[in-house]
Each structure stands twice: as C-alpha cells, then as structure tokens.
Scaffold this active site. Structure first.
Site, PDB file in Angstrom:
ATOM      1  N   CYS A   1      -0.121  45.185  -8.322  1.00  0.00           N
ATOM      2  CA  CYS A   1       0.663  44.129  -7.564  1.00  0.00           C
ATOM      3  C   CYS A   1       0.130  42.856  -7.706  1.00  0.00           C
ATOM      4  CB  CYS A   1       0.465  44.786  -6.105  1.00  0.00           C
ATOM      5  SG  CYS A   1       1.799  44.005  -5.117  1.00  0.00           S
TER       6      CYS A   1
ATOM      7  N   HIS B   1       2.079  50.779  -5.838  1.00  0.00           N
ATOM      8  CA  HIS B   1       0.662  51.049  -5.459  1.00  0.00           C
ATOM      9  C   HIS B   1       0.013  52.231  -5.628  1.00  0.00           C
ATOM     10  CE1 HIS B   1      -0.251  47.140  -3.452  1.00  0.00           C
ATOM     11  NE2 HIS B   1       1.042  46.986  -3.341  1.00  0.00           N
TER      12      HIS B   1
ATOM     13  N   GLU C   1      -2.694  53.665  -5.450  1.00  0.00           N
ATOM     14  CA  GLU C   1      -3.945  53.825  -4.542  1.00  0.00           C
ATOM     15  C   GLU C   1      -3.076  54.295  -2.885  1.00  0.00           C
ATOM     16  OE1 GLU C   1      -2.909  50.869  -4.795  1.00  0.00           O
ATOM     17  OE2 GLU C   1      -3.144  49.419  -3.438  1.00  0.00           O
TER      18      GLU C   1
END
Ligand code: ADP
Ligand code: MG
Lengths: 745, 79, 238, 79
Positions: free
Chosen positions: C86, C203, C205
């Site tokens: 990002c 994302h 994560e």
C-alpha cells in the site's frame, strides 16, 4: 495586576455569553473586575460545553461504579478492567456545530478530539465508531453535509491508523439544520499505566507539545453552547483545521513518553485549549499553575494573551513532567518532530497565574475556573403537544395490503438501508483486530495477546425519545446491550453523548431530565455502569430543536474470541427461531414513518426483566455453540430483521421460508412492528431442542418460525403468504439505496 | 473562453500540507525556501462569448462549488 | 529470518506487519526508524502501509527522501527482498525502485473492502506458495491506488511477467468491474525486473490469521519468508 | 522572492477529479462549463536575491519533490 486595558462593558459580557449573575460571581471570586483575558477564560470555562451547568445536577444520578470500573466520569475518558492486566478506555463526543459550519473539518477535528481524550489516558486507540444524524437526502445541502462529514471522519481516522469499525446513521428532516456528529473511541491500556490529567507536585515543570498555536476556533467552546440563528454565518472564522498527520506523531510521542517514568499528568487541549487543560489539571491536584505565554509556540505573530489562552488549535497537549525529566520529554517530542516548550510550573497556591513578556496577564483560582462554575436546576415541564404525539388512533390507519412493497420501501429507506457507502470509506481493518466488520449488530475486535475480544455498538432511536424521552432512553440502553448479546458479548460499560436542544426551554429540559432518568434506570436494571460521557445542548435553529438524541456507546467483553457471533444466516437447512414476544407495537416505528408518514404513537413497551432474560439466553446459546447467527429486531421489525439475516453476510446470500401464526394483532404489527426484547436466531436442526429448553428455563418465549432455504424470502401469516421476494431483489434495494441517492447529482 | 482559477486557504487557516512540504524542502537542503502554501488550480472551458457573462458564471462556480469559502478564497482569470 | 519493518512518520501498518511476521510466522522482526542509514543484519525489508508524512503533496513523495531509503536502495541493489504494501508500494514508486506512479482512485473515495486478485506469476519468491492463476481474497484500503505507467513501460512489465497481481472477480476473471480503483490493466502489484522488489496495494498482513476469517494473505508473506531462507542459503554457500 | 508553482496532470492522463467537478458543475446548471482540469498550486518564498539562482533552485524543487514527472508537469513564475 495591571489595570485592564479594555473596559469590561455590559456588551462585552453579553458577547461572552455570560449572564449578569455569572459576571457578579466572577467579580466576587476575583475580588475585582476581570481583565479581558480573564473574562475570556471564565467565559469558555463557564460555558455550557465546559461547565455542564445545566446538566450536572442530573448527570449525578447515573450509576458510575461497578467491579470493573477503574475510572468513571470526570477524567478525559472512562476506564474499565477487562482482566489480564488490561483495561479498555473509551468515550464518545459530539462535534455537531462545527460539522454544520464546515462538515469535513468539523467532523475531522471531532475525531481528532476524541482520539486525544483516549490516548492522553495512556491507551492506544484501537477502534472508532461514528453516530450521525442528517436531514433527508433529498436536498443538495443534506447530501453535501453527509458527504463532507463522512469524508472528514475517513480523512482523519484513516490517516491515524485507527479503524472505524462501526456506527449508525439516521436520516430525519428534524436534523437538517442541526446534523449530529458523535464519535466514539476505544483504546487499550495496561491497568497499571493509566495516566490522569493532574498537575501534582509543586515545582514540577509544565510542558506544551504538539502543534503551534494559531487563531483557530477562538470561542469554539462558547459556540458549541449557543443556538444557531441567521447570524451564525459571522461565526465562521472560528473553524479549525485538523492535521491528522501531526496527531499521529502526537499519539506515538505520547505513548513513548508514557512508557518512560517521566510524567506526572497529561491532558489534551480540547475545547478552551490552554485555559481548560491548565486549570483542570491544577484543580484536580488541588494546586495552582504558573504559565509563561512567552514560550508558547505560535503560528502567527502578534497573538495576544487572550488569543493564546482561548485558541482551540488542534493537536496540542499539556503535560506535567517529573522535575528533572524535562530534557528526556523534550527529546522524545523532538524525535517525533513536534513543537515543544516548557511553559510553566506547578505551584502550591491554587492560582492559575498567566504571564506574558514578564507581566501577569491573568490570575484566577484554578478551582474557580474548573469546578466552581454556575450550576442550574433549570425548570422543566413537558411540552403542551406531547399528548398529541402519543395519542394515535390506529383505527384510522388501514392494515398492510402489499407487504412486499412495504418491505422494499423499508429496506430502501436510508435509515435502514446498507451503510456500505459510508463504511467503505473508513479503514475498518487497520491494526488487524477487526473480527466483525461494519454490517453486523456490533463490531468486534480481538485483543492481541489474550483470548478476548471486545464488542462495541452505538445506538439511539431518537424518534422513540421524542415520543417518550424516558422510555426512548431505556430502549436505547436495552438495544445497545441486545446488540452486544447477539455478538456474544456481555456489557461492561457505557458512554453517552446527550444531544438536545436549548436547555433554557423547559420542554427541552424535560426531555433531558427524563432521558437521563431512563438511562439511569436501564443501566441499573442491566448492571451497566456509565463511565464517561458528553452533553451537547443548543442543537436547535430558530427555536426548532432536534429530537432528543441521547446517543449511547456500549462496550461488551467476549471472554473467548472464538465465541463471537454475527447476524447473518450461515447455512441452508438451518432452522430459524424467534426469541421474545411480538405485541402490537407500531408506535414510533419506521414502518409508520415510511408507509403512513407518521411519527407518532407510544414507543414500544420495554420490560427490563424480559430483556435481561433474553440477553442471558442469547449469551448462553452463543457460548454453548448452539446457534449459527443471532440478530436483534429493531428498525423495521421482524421482517426487516429476517431480510437482513438473509443478505447481510458478505460471502453468500441465503433465502428463508417463515410461517407466523395469525394472532389477534394487526398484520403490519406482526410483520413490521418494533416490539422490544426479540432476537432472530438460526441454528442446526439438531440443536433445536436444546435451544428451546434453554429459553424455556429462562422464561424467554421461543418459537421455531421457519428455515433457511432457497433464494427467496417467503413469510406467511396463518395461511396467507404476505412476503415473497427474491433475496437478490431485497439485497439490491437495500445495498445500493444510499449510493444511488448520493450519486444522483 | 478558458477560466484559470486559483483556490487557496484564507490567511490564518492552518495549512498542514504546506507545512509538511516546507519541512521536506528543508531536509532536502533547500534552506532558502519558506512559507509554503498549497492551493488548488483549476482550468475550466467556459462556452460563453460575452466576457462579463462568463465572468459572472465563473464567480458563481467558485462560490457554489469550486471553493469552500468558509476556509478558502479564490481568484480567477479569463482569457 | 530477521525482517526489518521500516517506520516512517505516519506509517500505520507497521505494527500489523510486525505482528504477522513475528507472532504468526515466527520470524524475528526489527523496527527500523526512518532516520536509520543502515540495514545490516536484516534478511528482508518491509515498507508498511499508512500515511507517511500524511500523504501530503503525493503519497510516498516525501517519505522517499527519508535517510533509510538510501539504505533500502542499496539493499535492493544487492538482491535483498523488499516488499512494499500500500503506502509502501507508493513509496517504492516515488523512489524509482519500481516503475510507474499512483493516481487517485477513479471514484475519488478512499476504499476499504475485500477484493480479489489473480496471481499472475507464481514462480517468484514472493508467490512460490501460490498456484499460478490462484485467486486470493485480500482487503484493500487506499485512496490513491490507480496504477499508471507509460505504454512502453507497461509492455515491458508484461513481457517480463512483472505484473504479479491483477484485480479480478471471484472466479478469476480480470474485468473492468473487478477493478476497484481504475488501475491500468487491473494491476494490483508489480515487481522489479530483478524480481526482488515487490509492491502491492492489497494488504496481505490483514488476512493472515483464521481469527480474522481469511488467511489468503499468509500465502504471500510465508512465501517471502521461504524465499528469504533460500537466498540466505545461497549467500552462505558462496 | 515568491515562486508561484503550478503542477498539473500531463495531457492524456485521466483526471477523475476534473471529471467529477465537471459533472457537478453540469448538475448545478453550469451548462457552459467543460474540460475541467485540476492541479496543484503552490507558493514558496525563496530567500535568494539572484533571480537566476532562485530559478534554478525552484526548478530543482519541482523536479525532485513538488512534481512527479511521470504523471505531472509543472511551471513556475518568480517575482
Ligand atoms: N456511520 C457508520 N459508520 C460505520 N458503520 C456504520 C455506520 N452506520 C451504520 N454502520 C454499520 O451498519 C450496520 C447496521 O447499522 P444499524 O442498522 O444501526 O445496526 P443496529 O440496528 O443493529 O444497531 C452496523 O454494523 C453498523 O456498524
Ligand atoms: Mg441490531
């Protein structure tokens, strides 16, 4: 004390929103006339917004203690123990007036303010929720307000990296000129690392850090304590601009400062800026403080003591450090690129003494400013029209003919429709804790390093509150707790944000007093303590007040995060069970508003014992792994609840066939009435008996009403099919309604 | 006709963006740079021959949409 | 493996990245302050998401001048694996470690939601755990994610299989409707020509744990850890 | 000296913000407005007496930081 350069005239006193009596009291406290700086300081601290002068006597009634409560009202935020040495720190605050004037910045700085309230306590903010009220979206102005407010919340919260995990929005024209923007924030802190806003320890240094001071929002606090009128336009220069990047640095710096053994106390500069932070910290410790404005970092040249003391520039903090730790504090602030300066010392004489360029410019007992403001027991009485509102002759309203059409209209009404357009603009996943995202009854975030999760919801049906402030407030508390129960959480604390009109009018005060009593009784009934809150009066324009809107933010604990529940159906073949009894409760319903254009009648009856038993039952079922979904019945009644259960799941849409008994009550009341204390469950057929037994043992009415199947929602009453629509159609109406309306221009 | 419109923050209003850029320029070694203010620049084709009319039109656009007159001010040129 | 997570002022997914690499994938994590000038001792580097410098001026524009970025460039030039997520991707673009630039989302709004991406190249150390063409569900959260580059560069990216992820629908079809932000060619992530620097808007994560209801992102992050182990082994042999 | 800097998207690069404004102008009834392009406008004080030096400095600022020349172009005036 040098003689005041400016004559304190009657006009000047009135411009500061102080009454003659209040001014007399100031002269009495000082033993002399105040100078202009002092007058300004009193005026902000004694404003409704800061002093709670109309509400204090009533707020005292709220239950604020409990075994988990670490810090109740009176500090920057409330603190509740969740075990494992951890606490949740939370509060809700309004930024209504600024958001009407400048929606983006008003809402953004509202988020900034509530975040600071939470992280000054030593907590890292982990969740935000927003509660919004706008007029109908049929006017460009209301659309503009909504777009601006949502963008402002997104702009600030996203940049801070704090997820906005939920909220609520209601549309009603009563809010057209007084939209509401309430923001809730929750943080997590170690129990032995809670920081308070106290200036203890005579001789300790007072340190300013954060942004520089500009001429922003001077008189913001008095503005929030004033009704709008046609001259409000001229109050515009008081708009404050937020800088979320600066606040992010401030947050990290604060947490780093707090990790060391450096601080005695800390407080953010919110409303009334340097004045409130200094006098409140001093007063809490029974001390005084000496400030030297010469050292205050400034954005503009030529600022006067008056402006410096009253400025509401954002992203600023005041801390009292342990003597000798100044340099360590300054180094941390510098690391995070913040302005920082030692601006004073804690003194033992109880006086807030302000100097500028070597001269004393204000000298006021700190306690007088912070705590000895006026307190009013304002008269209250119900408005004359109150009975007209509640007495509704239902015989004049024909029963429902086309329930399909009624359902579609309800799903499309923006108050019920999906708020996806809003929450997709909010980062609701950052920090990787969000287990239940926006779109279920309550948001759930896990607490890393434990097996726990916390659930949060904000609720208030202000139409009920308008029809009956006491019952409406009780229902709001009950609904919040019910939303938590459906998520698998037990309520552990409440924060409120009480939005009302002008308290100087007896009928508004009546609404306020009854609402507070309703909250009190409901909180006592459900054993939920109120740990923080906020009052926003004067939400009215040209004498027209908003509906009483006592917004509630409730926090619940889930001991085992894997016992978290969501509202949508999970599997074809599951049975649908309704808990709770359905009465003829049409008063104040969304159905009456949308279909019959009436906001009338008595709000639904709420029996607190039944409500409590329901929560106990739902919690036991969720924890026992017996149910697949749980969704409470609220706006739009049983039919809307069923529809939402069908389509609100992100991954799949499921149909349902439901058969309801044709009792002795109206069909529209069965389908769309808003009887309280009801929850729709879905469960594997093999768990049916265990569920019914559990409900039975707690005295909760329970009935298998249908099953999850197919791709349509079909509801029959007795032998008559009332509702029969493809779930895809229902979903389409519901999901895209707000987007379509906003994109029309 | 082309309208060239500048929208800038009013004096005294915090400009976080300008501040951040100023700081960045400074750390890049542009020590002589100061007082950075950031605004918007817009170009709009106005299909209107009469200059006075076009001007009135552009002013309206600014007031109604292009500038947020609570915190911003605007100026424009036509040509 | 010792993974460095760079912290710029305004980074806000730094803790999330640490959490996943450390607590979920069991690696050592070092938080690297943006003023650091050396990355010695690190096996891989993450530029996390967030709003470095408030995203003021342009996303990533100011962060790219942070002292640490010189070290990141050297690290990448030496073959070290760098992942920008990002805002981290945006910084890599501004820094010239990856080609192209980011424009505002077509809708002009910040968008936070789950999207689907197709793994276009599974033969890389960042995607070795994925199957070619596998569809992953991963959240996005950004306002400036519309990838742009000139036609020549785009052709080069395609020729070298550098477009690693493309926005698609649930069934893996790369369609305009599945493009959430207006990205050129539905590009959601690209790598450099050498293959050791990856930037992606989604994302991973945020979806690497079952408690959050989705573990697709773990495939990418675990692949990276595996990739690091391999390069490490090569280094010690040499 | 004050530098006035304009940074705009290169021709040919889609400008969704311009499009949105154009659309909004249209629905507000400004039918004559077309081709809206949105850019950034920056003012920077440059503490440098020598105009040539100042100019070189500003150009550097633009190239390095203020514009991303992959997607944007810039121009400036000094005075
Ligand atoms: N302003 C908002 N911001 C974020 N999420 C919202 C907002 N308004 C509604 N939502 C989400 O949409 C869902 C439905 O809201 P609502 O109908 O108010 O729920 P309930 O009636 O169960 O309290 C909830 O999950 C809520 O969090
Ligand atoms: Mg609910």
């Amino acid at each position: 004390m040098n003689t005041p350069a400016v004559m304190i005239t009657k006009d000047l006193i009135a411009q500061h929103n102080l009454t003659d009596d209040e001014y007399k009291k100031i002269v009495e406290i000082l033993g002399r006339e105040p100078n202009l700086t002092e007058l300004g300081m009193f005026s902000v601290m004694w404003s409704e917004h800061c002093s709670y002068k109309s509400s204090r006597v009533h707020l005292k009634k709220l239950p604020t203690t409990g075994p988990r409560v670490v810090q109740g009202p009176g500090e920057n935020a409330g603190v509740v123990d969740i075990g494992d040495g951890l606490c949740v720190v939370f509060k809700m605050e309004s930024h209504n007036h600024p958001s009407f004037i400048e929606p983006y910045q008003g809402a953004a700085t509202g988020v900034g303010g509530i975040l600071r309230d939470v992280f000054t306590m030593g907590a890292r903010p982990i969740a935000l929720l927003d509660s919004l009220r706008f007029g109908g979206l049929d006017t460009p102005k209301n659309r503009h307000l909504m777009k601006g407010v949502v963008a402002g919340i997104a702009g600030y919260g996203n940049c801070m990296g704090v997820p906005t995990v939920g909220g609520e929005i209601v549309f009603n024209d009563i809010y057209s000129l007084n939209p509401l923007v309430n923001v809730f924030c929750l943080g997590i802190a170690k129990k032995d690392k809670i920081f308070l806003g106290t200036a203890a320890g005579v001789g300790n240094p007072v340190i300013y850090f954060g942004s520089k001071t500009g001429r922003d929002g001077i008189h913001g606090a008095t503005m929030a304590s004033d009704s709008f009128d046609d001259e409000s336009e001229q109050k515009r220069p008081t708009v404050q601009v937020g800088d979320p990047f600066q606040e992010k640095l401030l947050l990290e710096a604060c947490l780093e400062l707090m990790a060391g053994d450096l601080l005695v106390g800390i407080q953010d500069m919110g409303a009334a800026g340097l004045t409130s932070s200094s006098c409140e910290m001093a007063s809490r410790a029974g001390n005084g403080m000496e400030l030297d404005l010469t050292h205050v970092p400034r954005r503009e040249p030529g600022m006067t003591p008056y402006e410096l003391m009253l400025s509401e520039s954002q992203e600023r903090m005041l801390m009292v450090a342990k003597a000798g730790k100044e340099d360590a504090c300054i180094a941390i602030c510098r690391k995070w690129d913040l302005d920082v300066a030692v601006v004073g010392t804690v003194t033992g004489d109880g006086i807030l003494r302000v100097k500028d360029q070597g001269k004393v410019v204000a000298e006021i007992p700190a306690k007088s400013l912070a705590d000895d403001g006026p307190r009013y027991e304002r008269p209250y009485q119900p408005p004359e029209y109150q009975d007209m509102l509640t007495n509704l002759n239902y015989d004049l309203l024909p029963d429902v003919k086309d329930a399909n059409a009624a359902l579609l209209s309800l799903l499309e009404s923006p108050t019920i429709a999906s708020k996806r357009w809003v929450y997709q603009q909010y980062d609701h996943m950052v920090r990787t804790n969000t287990m239940v995202r926006p779109g279920s009854d309550a948001a759930v975030v896990r607490i890393k390093g434990t097996n726990k999760a916390v659930a949060m919801t904000v609720d208030c049906n202000s139409r009920y509150c308008m029809l009956h402030p006491y019952e409406g407030a009780r229902i709001a508390v009950a609904e919040a707790a019910r939303n938590l129960a459906c998520s698998g959480a037990e309520p552990i604390g409440l924060t409120d944000c009480l939005n009302f009109g002008n308290p100087e009018r007896p009928e508004i005060m009546w609404q306020f007093v009854l609402a507070v009593e309703g909250i009190k009784d409901a909180c006592e009934g459900l054993a939920v303590p109120v740990v923080s809150g906020n009052v926003s009066f004067y939400n009215e324009t040209n004498g027209l007040s908003i509906y009483p809107t006592p917004m509630l933010g409730m926090v619940g604990l889930i001991e085992q995060a894997d016992q978290t529940m969501t509202q949508w159906f999970k599997q074809d073949g599951d049975e649908i069970i309704l808990l709770g009894a359905t009465r003829e409760d049409l008063g104040g319903s969304e159905y009456l508003k949308i279909i019959h254009a009436r906001e009338q009648g008595s709000p639904p009856l709420l029996n607190m014992d039944a409500e409590k038993a329901l929560h106990e039952c739902v919690l036991a079922l969720v924890r026992g792994g017996l149910v697949q979904s749980a969704h409470d019945c609220s706006d739009g009644g049983l039919t809307v609840t069923l529809a939402e259960s069908c389509f609100s799941g992100q991954d799949q849409k499921l149909g349902a066939v439901v058969r309801l008994a044709q009792g002795r009550i109206r069909k529209d009341a069965v389908l769309f009435g808003e009887s309280q204390s009801r929850v729709v469950l879905s469960a594997k057929p093999s768990h049916r008996q265990a569920i019914l037994d559990q409900a039975n043992s707690l005295g909760v009415p329970a009935e298998v009403i249908g099953s999850v199947t197919g791709a349509r929602l079909t509801i029959s009453l007795g032998d008559v099919t009332m509702v029969d629509v493809p779930v895809a159609t229902l979903h389409d109406r519901w999901a895209l309604s707000i987007e379509r309306t906003l994109n029309q221009e | 006709m082309k309208a060239r419109i500048h929208v800038t923050l009013k004096q005294g209003i915090l400009d976080p963006q300008g501040k951040a850029i100023e700081h960045a320029l400074d750390s890049l070694g542009f020590k002589s740079a100061a007082n950075v203010r950031v605004g918007k620049y817009m170009e709009v084709d106005v299909n209107e021959q009469d200059k006075a009319k076009a001007e009135a039109e552009v002013k309206q656009m600014c007031e109604k949409l292009l500038a947020n007159t609570i915190i911003e001010e605007y100026r424009y040129e036509l040509g | 493996m010792n993974i460095g997570v760079v912290v710029f002022p305004g980074s806000n997914c730094d803790h999330d990245c640490r959490h996943v690499f450390q607590d979920v994938l069991g690696q050592d994590v070092t938080m690297v302050w943006h003023k650091e000038t050396s990355l010695t001792g690190l096996d891989g580097v993450i530029l996390p998401g967030g709003f470095s410098y408030g995203d003021y001026l342009r996303t990533g524009a100011i962060a790219r001048f942070s002292p640490v970025m010189k070290a990141v460039k050297q690290f990448a030039a030496g073959g070290g694996m760098v992942l920008g997520i990002c805002n981290g991707f945006q910084i890599l673009l501004e820094a010239g470690l990856l080609p192209g630039a980011m424009l505002r989302n077509k809708s002009l709004h910040f968008i936070c939601k789950d999207i689907f991406v197709r793994v276009e190249n599974a033969a890389t150390p960042f995607t070795s755990g994925c199957k070619p063409g596998q569809v992953l569900k991963i959240p996005i959260a950004h306002a400036d994610g519309s990838y742009y580059t000139d036609p020549v560069t785009l052709a080069g990216l395609q020729a070298n299989a550098q477009a690693m992820f493309r926005y698609c629908d649930q069934d893996g079809r790369v369609t305009p409707e599945a493009n959430p932000n207006g990205s050129l060619d539905n590009i959601a992530g690209i790598r450099n020509a050498a293959g050791n620097v990856l930037g992606m808007m989604p994302h991973p994560e945020r979806c690497a744990e079952s408690v959050l209801g989705n573990e697709d992102g773990r495939l990418i992050l675990a692949s990276m850890v595996e990739g690091l182990k391999k390069t490490k082994r090569v280094e010690t042999v040499v």
